[in-house]
Design a protein around this motif. Structure first.
Motif, PDB file in Angstrom:
ATOM      1  N   LYS A  42       0.824  -1.222   0.000  1.00 30.54           N
ATOM      2  CA  LYS A  42       0.000   0.000   0.000  1.00 30.54           C
ATOM      3  C   LYS A  42       0.854   1.266   0.000  1.00 30.54           C
ATOM      4  O   LYS A  42       0.427   2.301  -0.496  1.00 30.54           O
ATOM      5  N   SER A  84     -10.594   0.246   5.610  1.00 29.50           N
ATOM      6  CA  SER A  84      -9.520  -0.699   5.362  1.00 29.50           C
ATOM      7  C   SER A  84      -9.745  -2.046   6.008  1.00 29.50           C
ATOM      8  O   SER A  84     -10.343  -2.143   7.081  1.00 29.50           O
ATOM      9  N   THR A  85      -9.229  -3.088   5.347  1.00 30.30           N
ATOM     10  CA  THR A  85      -9.129  -4.392   5.992  1.00 30.30           C
ATOM     11  C   THR A  85      -7.846  -4.454   6.831  1.00 30.30           C
ATOM     12  O   THR A  85      -7.541  -5.487   7.394  1.00 30.30           O
ATOM     13  N   ASN A 101      -4.316  -3.047   5.983  1.00 30.60           N
ATOM     14  CA  ASN A 101      -3.053  -2.526   5.458  1.00 30.60           C
ATOM     15  C   ASN A 101      -3.146  -1.096   4.943  1.00 30.60           C
ATOM     16  O   ASN A 101      -2.212  -0.302   5.137  1.00 30.60           O
ATOM     17  N   THR A 102      -4.250  -0.760   4.296  1.00 27.60           N
ATOM     18  CA  THR A 102      -4.404   0.622   3.842  1.00 27.60           C
ATOM     19  C   THR A 102      -4.384   1.558   5.044  1.00 27.60           C
ATOM     20  O   THR A 102      -3.766   2.638   5.003  1.00 27.60           O
ATOM     21  N   GLY A 115      -8.445  -8.330  -3.851  1.00 28.14           N
ATOM     22  CA  GLY A 115      -9.427  -7.965  -2.830  1.00 28.14           C
ATOM     23  C   GLY A 115     -10.351  -6.901  -3.391  1.00 28.14           C
ATOM     24  O   GLY A 115     -11.389  -7.185  -3.978  1.00 28.14           O
ATOM     25  N   ASN A 116      -9.932  -5.655  -3.254  1.00 30.25           N
ATOM     26  CA  ASN A 116     -10.707  -4.558  -3.822  1.00 30.25           C
ATOM     27  C   ASN A 116     -10.355  -4.359  -5.301  1.00 30.25           C
ATOM     28  O   ASN A 116     -10.887  -3.482  -5.960  1.00 30.25           O
ATOM     29  N   ALA A 117      -9.426  -5.156  -5.772  1.00 30.61           N
ATOM     30  CA  ALA A 117      -9.094  -5.311  -7.199  1.00 30.61           C
ATOM     31  C   ALA A 117      -8.267  -4.168  -7.786  1.00 30.61           C
ATOM     32  O   ALA A 117      -8.136  -4.061  -9.007  1.00 30.61           O
ATOM     33  N   GLY A 118      -7.673  -3.352  -6.936  1.00 32.88           N
ATOM     34  CA  GLY A 118      -6.863  -2.253  -7.429  1.00 32.88           C
ATOM     35  C   GLY A 118      -5.474  -2.684  -7.863  1.00 32.88           C
ATOM     36  O   GLY A 118      -4.982  -2.273  -8.925  1.00 32.88           O
ATOM     37  N   ASN A 119      -4.843  -3.534  -7.080  1.00 31.66           N
ATOM     38  CA  ASN A 119      -3.435  -3.826  -7.343  1.00 31.66           C
ATOM     39  C   ASN A 119      -3.232  -4.593  -8.644  1.00 31.66           C
ATOM     40  O   ASN A 119      -2.304  -4.315  -9.393  1.00 31.66           O
ATOM     41  N   ALA A 177      -7.265  -9.612   4.845  1.00 33.09           N
ATOM     42  CA  ALA A 177      -6.920  -8.476   3.986  1.00 33.09           C
ATOM     43  C   ALA A 177      -7.785  -8.439   2.730  1.00 33.09           C
ATOM     44  O   ALA A 177      -8.052  -7.367   2.189  1.00 33.09           O
ATOM     45  N   GLU A 213       1.768 -12.635   4.876  1.00 30.86           N
ATOM     46  CA  GLU A 213       0.447 -12.802   5.478  1.00 30.86           C
ATOM     47  C   GLU A 213      -0.440 -13.674   4.580  1.00 30.86           C
ATOM     48  O   GLU A 213      -0.151 -13.847   3.381  1.00 30.86           O
ATOM     49  N   THR A 257       2.156  -9.517  -0.958  1.00 23.27           N
ATOM     50  CA  THR A 257       1.679  -8.154  -0.716  1.00 23.27           C
ATOM     51  C   THR A 257       1.906  -7.608   0.687  1.00 23.27           C
ATOM     52  O   THR A 257       2.021  -6.398   0.869  1.00 23.27           O
TER      53      THR A 257
HETATM   54  N1  F0G Z   1      -2.909  -8.292  -0.146  1.00 18.42           N
HETATM   55  C1  F0G Z   1      -2.953  -7.564   0.971  1.00 18.42           C
HETATM   56  C2  F0G Z   1      -1.973  -7.875   2.035  1.00 18.42           C
HETATM   57  C3  F0G Z   1      -3.902  -6.530   1.116  1.00 18.42           C
HETATM   58  O1  F0G Z   1      -3.917  -5.818   2.231  1.00 18.42           O
HETATM   59  C4  F0G Z   1      -4.821  -6.291   0.081  1.00 18.42           C
HETATM   60  C5  F0G Z   1      -5.824  -5.241   0.188  1.00 18.42           C
HETATM   61  C6  F0G Z   1      -4.724  -7.076  -1.064  1.00 18.42           C
HETATM   62  C7  F0G Z   1      -3.762  -8.071  -1.153  1.00 18.42           C
HETATM   63  C8  F0G Z   1      -5.638  -6.897  -2.222  1.00 18.42           C
HETATM   64  O2  F0G Z   1      -5.320  -5.781  -2.976  1.00 18.42           O
HETATM   65  O3  F0G Z   1      -7.461  -4.580  -2.805  1.00 18.42           O
HETATM   66  O4  F0G Z   1      -5.744  -3.939  -4.487  1.00 18.42           O
HETATM   67  O5  F0G Z   1      -7.022  -6.060  -4.724  1.00 18.42           O
HETATM   68  N2  F0G Z   1      -6.043  -4.595   1.241  1.00 18.42           N
HETATM   69  C9  F0G Z   1      -6.955  -3.432   1.355  1.00 18.42           C
HETATM   70  C10 F0G Z   1      -6.790  -2.764   2.705  1.00 18.42           C
HETATM   71  C11 F0G Z   1      -8.328  -3.678   0.939  1.00 18.42           C
HETATM   72  O6  F0G Z   1      -7.734  -2.124   3.179  1.00 18.42           O
HETATM   73  O7  F0G Z   1      -5.721  -2.844   3.276  1.00 18.42           O
HETATM   74  P1  F0G Z   1      -6.441  -5.033  -3.803  1.00 18.42           P
END
Ligand code: F0G
Length: 346
Positions: free
Chosen positions: A57, A80-81, A83-84, A183-187, A236, A283, A313
C-alpha cells in the motif's frame, strides 16, 4: 530512494508536489528455487512486506498523500481491511496531517490494528464489513472534504504501477505469468497498467498473463457476482464487492489470464510452504498466490519452465494469529543440559 524520486518522470509529480518519502518501493524480488522446482517453474516473490508499513500500500499511499497535501487537504480518511489504514496512518504521521480510519470491527489482523493506533490515527471500528466501511468513508470524505486515500483515489493506482516497473527492470522484462491476490481489485489493475505502460515505452518487450486469486469465501470476481457476506482467514481480502472489479476484469481479459478461488486451508498450507521452503513469512492474503500456483500445478495447468512472479503483498508479522493457528508450540524444557541434549536429537 522512494518511489516519487525513483519514478517521478512517469508519475504526476510537479514542482508543487511535496517530496513525501518513507523510502517505500525498491523491494526485493527473490528467486525461490526450492518451491519453484516443485512447481516446475522459475519462481520469483516480490517482497512487498519490506515496505515501510509492511505492505504494498505504501507505493500508492505516498503519491496519494503528497497530492492531498498539494491540494491543501485538512485530513485523510480511509476504510480498510488493515493494510491501507496502517499505510495511511504512517504517511499521515510522517507529514503531520490527521488521519481517520474505518475498520470492520473484529476483522483486522492484530499487527495492522496496532500499527494504525501507534502511528496516531483516529481508529473507528465499524459494525459492518469492509464494503460498508468503504461506503461510509466515501460519504465522510464528501461531507467533510477530507482526502480519501482508498484505491478510489486515482493516485493510489497510478503509483502502484511502480511495482510492475521494478519487476521489469530487475528481470530485464516482464515475466510470463504474474500472480496476485485480489481484494478490492486495485493492485492487479495497477500492475497490468504498469506492464502495459513499460511495454508501450519500449522498456520491456512482452506482457505477462495476469492471474488474480481470491479466497473461496470472498470470490466475487470468480463467481461473477458480489458476495454479501465475505469470509476468509485472509482478512486483507475479505471483500465482497470490489470497487475496481471492472479494471481487474479488463486486466485479466486483455492479458489472457483468469481469476481463480482457493479455500482457506490451502492458503494456510501455502503460507507454511513459503515460510518453510522459501524463508519468507507473508500474510495469508499474500500466500494465496502460491496456493493458486499449487492448485494450477495439481490440475496440470501450470506450464513447465514459465517465469512466474508472485506479489507477496504483506508481511507475515502483521497477522501472527494466523500463523500460530497452524504450527505447533515450541518445545519447553527445564534449564538442564540433559534436557537440551535430549531436545537436540534429530
Ligand atoms: N494483499 C494484501 C496484504 C492486502 O492488504 C490487500 C488489500 C490485497 C492483497 C488486495 O489488494 O485490494 O488492491 O485487490 N487490502 C486493502 C486494505 C483492501 O484495506 O488494506 P487489492
Amino acid at each position: 530512494m522512494g518511489v516519487l524520486k525513483r519514478y517521478g518522470e512517469f508519475l504526476p509529480v510537479t514542482a508543487k508536489t511535496p517530496a513525501v518519502n518513507l523510502e517505500e518501493g525498491s523491494t526485493p524480488l527473490v528467486r525461490l528455487d526450492r518451491i519453484g522446482s516443485d512447481l516446475g517453474v522459475e519462481l520469483w516473490g516480490k517482497l512487498e512486506g519490506c515496505n515501510p508499513s509492511g505492505s504494498f500500500k505504501d507505493r500508492g499511499m505516498v503519491l496519494a498523500v503528497a497530492k492531498a497535501l498539494e491540494d491543501g487537504a485538512r485530513a485523510l480518511v480511509c476504510a480498510s481491511t488493515g493494510n491501507t489504514s496502517a499505510s495511511a496512518a504512517a504517511y499521515a504521521a510522517h507529514v503531520g496531517v490527521p488521519c481517520y480510519v474505518l475498520l470492520p470491527s473484529g476483522k483486522v489482523a492484530m499487527g495492522k490494528l496496532a500499527q494504525a493506533l501507534i502511528y496516531g490515527a483516529r481508529v473507528i471500528a465499524v459494525d459492518g464489513n469492509f464494503d460498508r466501511t468503504l461506503e461510509m468513508a466515501r460519504e465522510a470524505s464528501n461531507e467533510r472534504g477530507f482526502a480519501i486515500v482508498n484505491s478510489v483515489n486515482p493516485y493510489r493506482l497510478i503509483s502502484q504501477r511502480t511495482g510492475a516497473w521494478e519487476v521489469c527492470e530487475f528481470l530485464g522484462g516482464a515475466p510470463d505469468l504474474h500472480v496476485i491476490p485480489v481484494g478490492n481489485a486495485g493492485n492487479i489493475s495497477a500492475y497490468w497498467a504498469g506492464y502495459v505502460e513499460f511495454r508501450d515505452r519500449g522498456k520491456s518487450s512482452s506482457l505477462p498473463r495476469m492471474m488474480g486469486f481470491q479466497a473461496e469465501g470472498a470470490a466475487p470476481l470468480v463467481t461473477g457476482r458480489p458476495c454479501p457476506n465475505p469470509e476468509t482467514v485472509a482478512t486483507a481480502i475479505r471483500i465482497g464487492n470490489p470497487v475496481s472489479a471492472h479494471l481487474a476484469r479488463a486486466a485479466v481479459a486483455e492479458s489472457g489470464g483468469e481469476f481463480l478461488s482457493v479455500p482457506d486451508d490451502e492458503i494456510l498450507d501455502a503460507q507454511r510452504v513459503l515460510a518453510a521452503k522459501g524463508g519468507i513469512f507473508a500474510e495469508p492474503a499474500s500466500c494465496i498466490t502460491l496456493a493458486g500456483l499449487m492448485k494450477l500445478k495439481r490440475e496440470g495447468r501450470l506450464g513447465e519452465g514459465l517465469r512466474v512472479v508472485m506479489v507477496l503483498t504483506g508481511n507475515g508479522l502483521k497477522d501472527p494469529d494466523a500463523a500460530l493457528s497452524q504450527v505447533g508450540k515450541p518445545l519447553s524444557i527445564g534449564g538442564t543440559m540433559e534436557e537440551l541434549m535430549e531436545a537436540l536429537r534429530p
